[in-house]
Design an enzyme around this catalytic site. Sequence first.
Site, PDB file in Angstrom:
ATOM      1  N   TYR A   1       0.823  -1.206   0.000  1.00 27.02           N
ATOM      2  CA  TYR A   1       0.000   0.000   0.000  1.00 27.02           C
ATOM      3  C   TYR A   1       0.860   1.259   0.000  1.00 27.02           C
ATOM      4  CZ  TYR A   1      -3.898  -3.088   1.284  1.00 27.02           C
ATOM      5  OH  TYR A   1      -4.837  -4.092   1.309  1.00 27.02           O
TER       6      TYR A   1
ATOM      7  N   LYS B   1       3.764 -15.382   2.623  1.00 23.83           N
ATOM      8  CA  LYS B   1       3.687 -16.124   1.359  1.00 23.83           C
ATOM      9  C   LYS B   1       5.118 -16.437   0.935  1.00 23.83           C
ATOM     10  CE  LYS B   1       1.231 -17.623  -2.178  1.00 23.83           C
ATOM     11  NZ  LYS B   1       0.469 -18.868  -2.048  1.00 23.83           N
TER      12      LYS B   1
ATOM     13  N   ASP C   1      -2.668 -18.115   1.999  1.00 24.23           N
ATOM     14  CA  ASP C   1      -3.819 -18.770   1.363  1.00 24.23           C
ATOM     15  C   ASP C   1      -4.378 -19.857   2.284  1.00 24.23           C
ATOM     16  OD1 ASP C   1      -1.314 -19.790   0.874  1.00 24.23           O
ATOM     17  OD2 ASP C   1      -1.715 -20.476  -1.161  1.00 24.23           O
TER      18      ASP C   1
ATOM     19  N   ASP D   1      -5.169  -6.849   6.088  1.00 25.46           N
ATOM     20  CA  ASP D   1      -6.382  -6.136   5.692  1.00 25.46           C
ATOM     21  C   ASP D   1      -7.467  -7.151   5.322  1.00 25.46           C
ATOM     22  OD1 ASP D   1      -8.145  -4.219   4.855  1.00 25.46           O
ATOM     23  OD2 ASP D   1      -6.993  -3.574   3.113  1.00 25.46           O
TER      24      ASP D   1
ATOM     25  N   ASP E   1     -10.812  -8.592   7.878  1.00 28.16           N
ATOM     26  CA  ASP E   1     -12.218  -8.461   7.472  1.00 28.16           C
ATOM     27  C   ASP E   1     -12.903  -9.826   7.462  1.00 28.16           C
ATOM     28  OD1 ASP E   1     -12.215  -5.764   7.258  1.00 28.16           O
ATOM     29  OD2 ASP E   1     -12.955  -5.697   5.197  1.00 28.16           O
TER      30      ASP E   1
END
Length: 360
Positions: A142, A187, A219, A243, A247
């Site tokens: 980001y 990852k 994942d 993020d 959620d």
Amino acid sequence: MDKTIAVIRGDGIGPEIVRQALLVLDRIADLFGHSFTYTDVDMGGCAIDKYGDPLPAAELEKCLASDSVLLGAVGGEKWNDVPGDMRPEKGLLRLRAGLGVYSNNRPAKIWKQLASASPLKESIVEKGIDFIIVRELTGGIYFGEHKTEGNTATDVLTYDESEIERIGRIGFETAMKRKKRLCSVEKSNVLDSSRLWKKVMHRLADEYREVELSDMLVDNCAMQIVKNPAQFDVIVTENMFGDILSDEASQITGSIGMIPSSSLGAGKRGLYEPIHGSAPDIAGKDLANPIGTILSAAMMLLYSFNMEAEASAIEKAVSEVLDAGWRTADIMPQETAEAVGCKLTGCSDMGRKILDKIEK
Ligand code: NAD
């Protein structure tokens, strides 16, 4: 202990829910012999109305001069046409930057009394869901370079060791205050930044020998959160993964009105707020659920002030009020409540009921 708390009531339901949290803090202060001094800070739409600025420098200064910051929520339709950098939410971004908080921590906890509100199967929920996601907030993709050239778009993901180490420490410290299990999510089968992440986490583990560190690919973690959430205590992860996962985690617990959060940086001062917004549709009607804000105040006691017993006293009081069948409308609609023998109440009464249950 004497502590100063900057209080941002904000907009919409913000003032109503914060009022209940302050009453709870006052009760804790009385019972445990502390003194909390509150400084009111204007931020968001109310600050735009008053000063033409969502967070004037003098208001941020008040936060920086306090031991911690409690926030309700900001924003609302009234300020939708305000130019971009003067919008209420900009105040929040400036506050986070000004406080230097680089870690966002969100618990995913299912209250056994609200298990039926979870979209997960009963057989999964009954094993218990009680974990926290520590998300790096100021680095990663980001904040890397973003560019589009012709039909090619590029976003750069960069982390240096110091950024990983400081969020890693928050992960380990959080685990030390809980069940001492930390899952580092990355990852590393694909990304160099993740391989560095993993290396730094394992180096830190030498300093926190009481904490059991595990690694999980992002994942797989996304699957495990819905398949077997009971396995997690604390998850620490980078910005974008956090993020998305936080959620996902907030959805499996039921109502948005129940979930607190903290944002921490280098020192003990934190920013504590419920995860929901200013809910303009129910503002001023005494309908809002104050529990997310009350539990945010409990997180403040635990993480900023090391007041473990005080934080537990609040959580226990919330649990007892839920046990007694009290619900706000966001947790349970009227018809369902009646059908299962629960009773609906409003913001101030829910706050009062929690207050009455707090004991040392
Ligand atoms: P919201 O979270 O305010 O509301 C979504 C829905 O959930 C609404 O139906 C609302 O009534 C309900 N809800 C939320 N909190 C509740 C509570 N404590 N008790 C009962 N019901 C509750 O999200 P939104 O409607 O998308 O946003 C409204 C405003 O809030 C916007 O201006 C948005 O920018 C702002 N916002 C602020 C923050 C913040 O201050 N941190 C976060 C998100 C959104």
